[in-house]
Motif scaffolding. Sequence first.
Motif, PDB file in Angstrom:
ATOM      1  N   ILE A  52     -17.481   3.195 -66.644  1.00  0.00           N
ATOM      2  CA  ILE A  52     -16.555   3.690 -67.672  1.00  0.00           C
ATOM      3  C   ILE A  52     -15.115   3.515 -67.206  1.00  0.00           C
ATOM      4  N   LEU A  53     -14.872   3.690 -65.914  1.00  0.00           N
ATOM      5  CA  LEU A  53     -13.533   3.466 -65.367  1.00  0.00           C
ATOM      6  C   LEU A  53     -13.090   2.030 -65.626  1.00  0.00           C
ATOM      7  N   GLY A  54     -13.959   1.077 -65.334  1.00  0.00           N
ATOM      8  CA  GLY A  54     -13.607  -0.322 -65.541  1.00  0.00           C
ATOM      9  C   GLY A  54     -13.347  -0.663 -66.997  1.00  0.00           C
ATOM     10  N   ILE A  55     -14.086  -0.013 -67.910  1.00  0.00           N
ATOM     11  CA  ILE A  55     -13.882  -0.269 -69.337  1.00  0.00           C
ATOM     12  C   ILE A  55     -12.509   0.200 -69.782  1.00  0.00           C
ATOM     13  N   PHE A  56     -12.120   1.402 -69.364  1.00  0.00           N
ATOM     14  CA  PHE A  56     -10.918   2.017 -69.937  1.00  0.00           C
ATOM     15  C   PHE A  56      -9.637   1.763 -69.152  1.00  0.00           C
ATOM     16  N   VAL A  57      -9.709   1.090 -68.007  1.00  0.00           N
ATOM     17  CA  VAL A  57      -8.431   0.658 -67.421  1.00  0.00           C
ATOM     18  C   VAL A  57      -7.886  -0.533 -68.196  1.00  0.00           C
ATOM     19  N   MET A  58      -8.757  -1.141 -69.024  1.00  0.00           N
ATOM     20  CA  MET A  58      -8.348  -2.199 -69.950  1.00  0.00           C
ATOM     21  C   MET A  58      -7.665  -3.365 -69.242  1.00  0.00           C
ATOM     22  N   THR A  59      -8.321  -3.842 -68.207  1.00  0.00           N
ATOM     23  CA  THR A  59      -7.925  -5.089 -67.560  1.00  0.00           C
ATOM     24  C   THR A  59      -9.132  -6.030 -67.597  1.00  0.00           C
ATOM     25  N   SER A  60      -8.872  -7.324 -67.512  1.00  0.00           N
ATOM     26  CA  SER A  60      -9.985  -8.272 -67.595  1.00  0.00           C
ATOM     27  C   SER A  60     -10.925  -8.125 -66.405  1.00  0.00           C
ATOM     28  N   GLN A  61     -10.356  -7.883 -65.205  1.00  0.00           N
ATOM     29  CA  GLN A  61     -11.224  -7.690 -64.041  1.00  0.00           C
ATOM     30  C   GLN A  61     -12.064  -6.431 -64.196  1.00  0.00           C
ATOM     31  N   GLY A  62     -11.434  -5.365 -64.692  1.00  0.00           N
ATOM     32  CA  GLY A  62     -12.154  -4.109 -64.852  1.00  0.00           C
ATOM     33  C   GLY A  62     -13.299  -4.221 -65.840  1.00  0.00           C
ATOM     34  N   GLN A  63     -13.044  -4.863 -66.993  1.00  0.00           N
ATOM     35  CA  GLN A  63     -14.088  -4.954 -68.014  1.00  0.00           C
ATOM     36  C   GLN A  63     -15.176  -5.947 -67.627  1.00  0.00           C
ATOM     37  N   SER A  64     -14.815  -7.050 -66.991  1.00  0.00           N
ATOM     38  CA  SER A  64     -15.840  -7.970 -66.483  1.00  0.00           C
ATOM     39  C   SER A  64     -16.684  -7.284 -65.412  1.00  0.00           C
ATOM     40  N   GLY A  65     -16.002  -6.556 -64.525  1.00  0.00           N
ATOM     41  CA  GLY A  65     -16.727  -5.826 -63.486  1.00  0.00           C
ATOM     42  C   GLY A  65     -17.646  -4.772 -64.062  1.00  0.00           C
ATOM     43  N   SER A  66     -17.195  -4.063 -65.108  1.00  0.00           N
ATOM     44  CA  SER A  66     -18.023  -3.031 -65.724  1.00  0.00           C
ATOM     45  C   SER A  66     -19.275  -3.615 -66.356  1.00  0.00           C
ATOM     46  N   THR A  67     -19.113  -4.737 -67.075  1.00  0.00           N
ATOM     47  CA  THR A  67     -20.279  -5.357 -67.706  1.00  0.00           C
ATOM     48  C   THR A  67     -21.257  -5.862 -66.655  1.00  0.00           C
ATOM     49  N   LEU A  68     -20.728  -6.509 -65.616  1.00  0.00           N
ATOM     50  CA  LEU A  68     -21.594  -6.949 -64.524  1.00  0.00           C
ATOM     51  C   LEU A  68     -22.235  -5.755 -63.825  1.00  0.00           C
ATOM     52  N   TYR A  69     -21.495  -4.654 -63.724  1.00  0.00           N
ATOM     53  CA  TYR A  69     -22.022  -3.429 -63.098  1.00  0.00           C
ATOM     54  C   TYR A  69     -23.200  -2.877 -63.904  1.00  0.00           C
ATOM     55  N   MET A  70     -23.134  -2.978 -65.243  1.00  0.00           N
ATOM     56  CA  MET A  70     -24.255  -2.522 -66.054  1.00  0.00           C
ATOM     57  C   MET A  70     -25.529  -3.258 -65.664  1.00  0.00           C
ATOM     58  N   VAL A  71     -25.398  -4.563 -65.458  1.00  0.00           N
ATOM     59  CA  VAL A  71     -26.555  -5.368 -65.061  1.00  0.00           C
ATOM     60  C   VAL A  71     -27.000  -4.991 -63.653  1.00  0.00           C
ATOM     61  N   ASN A  72     -26.077  -4.962 -62.718  1.00  0.00           N
ATOM     62  CA  ASN A  72     -26.425  -4.717 -61.323  1.00  0.00           C
ATOM     63  C   ASN A  72     -26.938  -3.299 -61.104  1.00  0.00           C
ATOM     64  N   HIS A  73     -26.367  -2.332 -61.819  1.00  0.00           N
ATOM     65  CA  HIS A  73     -26.863  -0.963 -61.712  1.00  0.00           C
ATOM     66  C   HIS A  73     -28.296  -0.887 -62.213  1.00  0.00           C
ATOM     67  N   GLY A  74     -28.586  -1.613 -63.293  1.00  0.00           N
ATOM     68  CA  GLY A  74     -29.954  -1.616 -63.799  1.00  0.00           C
ATOM     69  C   GLY A  74     -30.937  -2.124 -62.762  1.00  0.00           C
ATOM     70  N   LEU A  75     -30.569  -3.178 -62.054  1.00  0.00           N
ATOM     71  CA  LEU A  75     -31.457  -3.754 -61.052  1.00  0.00           C
ATOM     72  C   LEU A  75     -31.591  -2.850 -59.825  1.00  0.00           C
ATOM     73  N   SER A  76     -30.469  -2.349 -59.311  1.00  0.00           N
ATOM     74  CA  SER A  76     -30.522  -1.538 -58.091  1.00  0.00           C
ATOM     75  C   SER A  76     -31.188  -0.190 -58.346  1.00  0.00           C
ATOM     76  N   THR A  77     -30.884   0.430 -59.484  1.00  0.00           N
ATOM     77  CA  THR A  77     -31.517   1.714 -59.812  1.00  0.00           C
ATOM     78  C   THR A  77     -33.012   1.542 -60.009  1.00  0.00           C
ATOM     79  N   ALA A  78     -33.406   0.468 -60.688  1.00  0.00           N
ATOM     80  CA  ALA A  78     -34.833   0.210 -60.875  1.00  0.00           C
ATOM     81  C   ALA A  78     -35.527   0.062 -59.523  1.00  0.00           C
ATOM     82  N   ALA A  79     -34.907  -0.681 -58.618  1.00  0.00           N
ATOM     83  CA  ALA A  79     -35.532  -0.912 -57.316  1.00  0.00           C
ATOM     84  C   ALA A  79     -35.685   0.380 -56.528  1.00  0.00           C
ATOM     85  N   VAL A  80     -34.609   1.132 -56.373  1.00  0.00           N
ATOM     86  CA  VAL A  80     -34.666   2.317 -55.514  1.00  0.00           C
ATOM     87  C   VAL A  80     -35.517   3.410 -56.151  1.00  0.00           C
TER      88      VAL A  80
END
Length: 519
Positions: A330-358
């Motif tokens: 949510i931080l990456g979404i609302f800082v409203m920078t391209s790096q932040g929003q790209s990172g947030s979207t990628l984080y959604m994917v990576n969090h899904g994978l890491s949370t599923a694994a652990v």
Amino acid sequence: MVSTVPWLSMLWLVPLAGAVMIILMPAPLQLLARWAGLAVSIAVLVVAIVVTVRFDSGGARYQFVENHSWIPAFGAGYTLGVDGIAVVLVLLTAVLVPLLMLAGWHDGGEHPRGPQAYIALTLTVESMVLISLVSLDVLLFYVFFEAMLIPMYFLIGGFGQGPGRSRAAVKFLLYNLFGGLIMLAAVIGLYVVTAQHIGGTFDFREIVAAVSSGRLGVQPAVLKTLFLGFMFAFAIKAPLWPFHRWLPDAAVEAPPATAVLMMAVMDKVGTFGMLRYCLQLFPGASTYFRPAIVVLAVIGVVYGAVVAIGQTDIMRLIAYTSISHFGFIILGIFVMTSQGQSGSTLYMVNHGLSTAAVFLIAGFLIARRGTRAIADYGGVQTVAPVLAGTFLVAALATLSLPGLAPFISEFLVLIGTFSRYWLVAAFGVTALVLSAIYMLWLYQRMMTGPVRDGNETIRDLMPREALVVAPLIALLLVLGIYPKPVLDLINPAVYHTMTTIGEHDPAPRVVVSGTGPQR
């Protein structure tokens, strides 16, 4: 492009049809129901792969568009389409569900029709998440955003493994229904606003175009109120601190595969809604409330990490780590920078994978030992080295170790945050240290040292479990080294979002001695 084959309809109708077929199977056909559920989820994955491969990152913003009349009197349509952000989340959902089917292979087996009900409910959640991700009609999105709560409620309350499962299921439902009711008022308000200025429509693209061109001449106070209605529902679903109270109980009481379905798949609809609906429908209000939301997000980042350190329950500890990770998203979404929003979207994917694994590996261990208490473990790596080793990799991914997928996304979020709010980024960095404490300490207490009494008979991962864990570990390694294919899909969509809301990355400042800050 407009699709000649209704790929997006197939994407959500296949699991829904599979759910209906499986729930109608006679009680003795439990094994067939399990194999049918796995087959249906794999068929959905095949459709998702086709959509991803055929998606042109340099083409039209929304592709595979399907547009049919639904409720003409209200300007509502059956309108589907995907951009790069939706595509990667669709693929994440389609990848995880077959693995969750395998992980929860024996879930529901204590009831005569338990497996049929469990599998049908899981596929129903998948179906509703997928149509929420591909919907381009606000009313259509809202209907399934709310409807997915019902099957998840029954998965938690009906198939949970703890004595508090009914209470956790009710808490989950009440929190999310309340947020949904507030959002319903905002959806109705949005329609009234569009009826006054552009003829009344729920078409997301038409409303965004009207907002961008200034044709939606509405008082800022009205738009701020509507924004809060949408944001409140998404903040509960995500969840954003302090609306997180339902998540730890639901995650602990649900079966591990269901908990992953909730945290890694369903909750992403909340952060996706912020990125698509809050920012693009209400850009001015998003900018106005940006400082407050950024503060709540960074509080969530630190709070989740600090509270995780003090947990004595394995599953509750992992649940609190997700609260911290959602704060980063949510931080990456609302800082409203391209790096932040790209990172947030990628984080959604990576969090899904890491949370599923652990979470799944912890679930396999708990099923063997019969307890969630961290203090009951010790020396597991001696008796189950593969289980302990894969848990270590998943734990290191959770704390964003360089070389594993979450590091790239977290780094992008922090870079994007620093360029606009350096102090907030500094607080966010503290979570990196805290995450190392709670994950490495957890591993030390559970896996190292002498074998505690009761742990001597713990078996290592079985072939079915290894088949679940291996793809997750492989994806964490591959995306940690080479995230470019995913970012190539995400970045054009982020560019379009930034353009739509009229935001630009802050220009870098360099301090030149004797002259002050220079741009």
